[in-house]
Design a protein around this motif. Structure first.
Motif, PDB file in Angstrom:
ATOM      1  N   GLY A   1       0.825  -1.214   0.000  1.00 13.08           N
ATOM      2  CA  GLY A   1       0.000   0.000   0.000  1.00 13.08           C
ATOM      3  C   GLY A   1       0.852   1.253   0.000  1.00 13.08           C
ATOM      4  N   ASN A   2       1.898   1.269  -0.822  1.00 14.01           N
ATOM      5  CA  ASN A   2       2.719   2.487  -0.899  1.00 14.01           C
ATOM      6  C   ASN A   2       2.020   3.513  -1.783  1.00 14.01           C
ATOM      7  OD1 ASN A   2       4.956   2.434   0.734  1.00 14.01           O
ATOM      8  ND2 ASN A   2       6.431   2.553  -0.935  1.00 14.01           N
ATOM      9  N   GLY A   3       2.304   3.493  -3.104  1.00 14.69           N
ATOM     10  CA  GLY A   3       1.747   4.509  -3.987  1.00 14.69           C
ATOM     11  C   GLY A   3       0.657   3.963  -4.890  1.00 14.69           C
ATOM     12  N   ALA A   4      -0.197   4.847  -5.381  1.00 16.64           N
ATOM     13  CA  ALA A   4      -1.198   4.494  -6.392  1.00 16.64           C
ATOM     14  C   ALA A   4      -1.518   5.764  -7.168  1.00 16.64           C
ATOM     15  CB  ALA A   4      -2.452   3.936  -5.753  1.00 16.64           C
TER      16      ALA A   4
ATOM     17  N   PHE B   1      -8.905   4.410  -2.933  1.00 22.46           N
ATOM     18  CA  PHE B   1      -7.882   3.423  -3.289  1.00 22.46           C
ATOM     19  C   PHE B   1      -7.054   3.065  -2.050  1.00 22.46           C
ATOM     20  CE2 PHE B   1      -4.503   1.134  -5.212  1.00 22.46           C
ATOM     21  CZ  PHE B   1      -5.104   0.536  -6.310  1.00 22.46           C
ATOM     22  N   ASN B   2      -6.734   1.777  -1.932  1.00 16.38           N
ATOM     23  CA  ASN B   2      -6.123   1.232  -0.717  1.00 16.38           C
ATOM     24  C   ASN B   2      -4.596   1.425  -0.711  1.00 16.38           C
ATOM     25  OD1 ASN B   2      -5.701  -0.287   1.606  1.00 16.38           O
ATOM     26  ND2 ASN B   2      -5.756  -2.243   0.500  1.00 16.38           N
ATOM     27  N   ALA B   3      -4.166   2.681  -0.636  1.00 13.08           N
ATOM     28  CA  ALA B   3      -2.727   2.970  -0.576  1.00 13.08           C
ATOM     29  C   ALA B   3      -2.524   4.310   0.124  1.00 13.08           C
ATOM     30  CB  ALA B   3      -2.123   3.015  -1.983  1.00 13.08           C
ATOM     31  N   GLY B   4      -1.316   4.546   0.625  1.00 12.34           N
ATOM     32  CA  GLY B   4      -1.063   5.733   1.445  1.00 12.34           C
ATOM     33  C   GLY B   4      -0.529   6.949   0.710  1.00 12.34           C
ATOM     34  N   MET B   5      -0.081   6.783  -0.544  1.00  7.87           N
ATOM     35  CA  MET B   5       0.440   7.940  -1.292  1.00  7.87           C
ATOM     36  C   MET B   5      -0.190   7.936  -2.680  1.00  7.87           C
ATOM     37  SD  MET B   5       4.418   7.840   0.006  1.00  7.87           S
ATOM     38  CE  MET B   5       4.522   6.094   0.382  1.00  7.87           C
ATOM     39  N   ILE B   6      -0.962   8.955  -2.980  1.00  6.88           N
ATOM     40  CA  ILE B   6      -1.806   8.968  -4.176  1.00  6.88           C
ATOM     41  C   ILE B   6      -1.280  10.002  -5.169  1.00  6.88           C
ATOM     42  CG2 ILE B   6      -4.148   9.517  -5.013  1.00  6.88           C
ATOM     43  CD1 ILE B   6      -4.026   6.887  -3.405  1.00  6.88           C
ATOM     44  N   GLY B   7      -1.260   9.614  -6.446  1.00  6.95           N
ATOM     45  CA  GLY B   7      -0.925  10.548  -7.515  1.00  6.95           C
ATOM     46  C   GLY B   7      -2.126  10.736  -8.427  1.00  6.95           C
ATOM     47  N   ILE B   8      -2.436  11.979  -8.757  1.00  7.29           N
ATOM     48  CA  ILE B   8      -3.477  12.262  -9.743  1.00  7.29           C
ATOM     49  C   ILE B   8      -2.780  12.939 -10.915  1.00  7.29           C
ATOM     50  CG2 ILE B   8      -5.622  13.551 -10.192  1.00  7.29           C
ATOM     51  CD1 ILE B   8      -6.218  13.143  -7.145  1.00  7.29           C
TER      52      ILE B   8
END
Ligand code: NAD
Length: 504
Positions: A415-418, A435-442
């Motif tokens: 669950g690092n990035g998504a 989303f099941n992760a701790g760092m999100i990119g859009i």
């Protein structure tokens, strides 16, 4: 001031109490230049006893350093930062030499490391405590931060310069002393960091370096004078470090492996997206904990994304990076690692996936080279979806809609990035929220937080409470003391009555 310089980098010394010394241990490892496949240095592994001596050196330096005003500790970081800038190109070249990433990637790594030092320079403004006067009648309450003691950093091979800098500038500026145990595969960058800290004027024993494998790490985890452990590496070892360190009563922050998902909506700008997908999956030859590993295409995005990736990444110039800037992707860290990564292509095929781009080529180089690969039509039961490959292999999963794409995150133990690529605010918002992760990119391919924000891995990508970087790391490297104060009105009857009267 005498500048402490490591005596010989062929045989890599430990840095203990301000002295560079060779270990007597008869166990050692080779340090390679992955571009050439040549051994460039040898690192001895410290015994438990030798490791204990390094911790004792850090413990001996603690009282004076902890009592040094935080403003002076920060000033040292300003001097250290200036030296990092002055030696910028040399440091980037060293990262490329021992790790194999391209010079452009190494420069980016050095910049990211310097940003943490910049954050540490600002710690005097962040470490101040809280006061609430008159919390009860005539009672004042204050909470202040103290250093925790001797801190340890155990770091992985994939960022030889940046990951050590995630830790010690903040720990030191908070008033702790530090023992760094860098990856035995890439110890040279850490040795250079130790030299530059000494050149900046850091007192002997405040920062120390020990090299080794499990024996050394266990000695650090068990040592009674170690107060806190920061770890970055694979999930199996991260869990082990967390469990053994906390069982020994230490605070531990332990960052593990990853399997990062990149969702591509049909409305995304596909040309831009393909470039970002390739940069995310193949940057640093896929050896990043924030590397894109699974591309989840939604609906009709699938075919153009796969075709675009094959065309774009198929033209990558793959080659030795040391002294050569005309390269898009460099080698991986070791020959065994290249073979392990390549073996996933056979595994994927036998599991029923199709290889759209095969990075296995005859490179006619002794370096540890492997080209970029795309594995299409991957499904949840396949090993290429579940396991961290940590190399230039991108799996493509075809989802029917956004809900199905969101559900892929729940099937992943990490669950690092998504990341989501889209023009839709609604899809982006759903993704960010669910989303099941701790760092999100859009529309950001590698959403790695910069120094001012915590590196917030979730699930089996992180074990602990307080994350690395940002103000959470100040909390990690300090403990609070709360004081309640009452000063009763003094009995001043013995004072001169005229003075007493004038005073009020
Ligand atoms: P690794 O776990 O093999 O090694 C990391 C550190 O642990 C090294 O210093 C090593 O000497 C030590 N170590 C290795 N085996 C040990 C054992 N049995 N007992 C005690 N200590 C041991 O990791 P690596 O291969 O160097 O680095 C790659 C891994 O790091 C990948 O899984 C990657 O995802 C992860 N990583 C995670 C982050 C993050 O922020 N989550 C960042 C960078 C890398």
């Amino acid at each position: 001031m005498a500048i402490s310089t490591a005596p010989s980098k062929k045989s890599i010394p430990v840095f203990s109490g301000g002295n560079w010394t060779e270990l007597k241990s008869n166990r050692s490892g080779d340090v390679f230049n992955p571009s050439t496949g040549q051994v460039i240095a040898r690192v001895s592994f410290a015994t438990a006893e030798e490791t204990g001596q390094v911790v004792e050196a850090a413990a001996a330096a603690l009282p004076v350093w902890a009592a040094t005003p935080v403003v002076d500790r920060a000033r040292l970081m300003f001097r250290f930062r200036a030296l990092l800038e002055k030696n910028f190109e040399e440091l980037a070249a060293l990262v490329t030499r021992e790790h194999g990433k391209t010079l452009a990637e190494a420069r980016a790594e050095v910049n990211r490391g310097i940003e943490v030092v910049e954050f540490a320079c600002g710690i005097p403004g962040l470490i101040a405590g809280d006061v609430l006067p008159n919390i009860a009648a005539d009672v004042d309450a204050e909470a202040v931060r103290h250093p925790v003691g001797v801190c340890v950093g155990i770091t992985p091979y994939n960022f030889p310069f940046m990951v050590p800098l995630w830790m010690f500038p903040i720990a030191l500026t908070c008033g702790n002393t530090f023992v760094l145990k860098p990856s035995e595969k890439v110890p040279l960058s850490s040795v250079r960091l130790g030299e530059l800290l000494a050149e900046a004027g850091l007192p002997a024993g405040v920062f120390n370096i020990v090299h080794g494998d499990r024996e050394c790490v266990d000695a650090l985890l068990d040592h009674p004078k170690v107060a806190a452990i920061s770890f970055v590496g694979s999930t199996t070892i991260a869990k082990y470090i967390y469990e053994r360190g906390t069982a020994a009563g230490k605070r531990v922050q332990s960052a593990g492996g990853a399997k990062n998902h990149l969702v591509i909506m049909p409305d995304a700008d596909l040309d831009q997206t393909v470039k970002q997908l390739a940069a995310s999956a193949y940057g640093c030859a896929g050896q990043r904990c924030m590397a894109g590993s699974v591309a989840v295409t939604v609906g009709k995005a699938a075919d153009p994304v796969v075709e675009g990736l094959v065309e774009y990444a198929g033209k990558f110039r793959v080659g030795p990076t040391d002294g050569n800037e005309e390269v898009d992707m460099g080698p991986v860290i070791r020959a065994e690692h290249r073979d392990k990564v390549a073996s996933y292509l056979d595994i994927a095929q036998s599991d029923g996936a199709s290889i759209a781009l095969d990075g296995r080529r005859d490179f006619k180089s002794a370096g540890f080279l492997l080209g970029p690969s795309v594995v299409d039509r991957v499904t949840p039961s396949m090993r290429v979806w579940k396991e961290e490959i940590f190399g230039p292999v991108l799996s493509v999963v075809r989802a029917a809609d956004l809900d199905e794409a969101l559900a892929t995150g729940d099937l992943c133990e990490y669950g690092n990035g998504a990341v989501i690529f889209t023009r839709s605010g609604y899809a982006a918002r759903q993704f960010k929220q669910h989303f099941n992760a701790g760092m999100i990119g859009i529309n950001v391919g590698v959403p790695a937080p910069m120094a001012w924000f915590p590196f917030t891995g979730w699930n089996r990508s992180f074990f602990g409470d307080l994350h690395i970087q940002g103000t959470e790391s100040i909390q990690f490297y300090t403990r609070q003391k709360v004081t309640l104060t009452r000063w009763p009105k003094a009995d001043d009857s013995h004072l001169d009555p005229v003075w007493r009267q004038n005073r009020t």
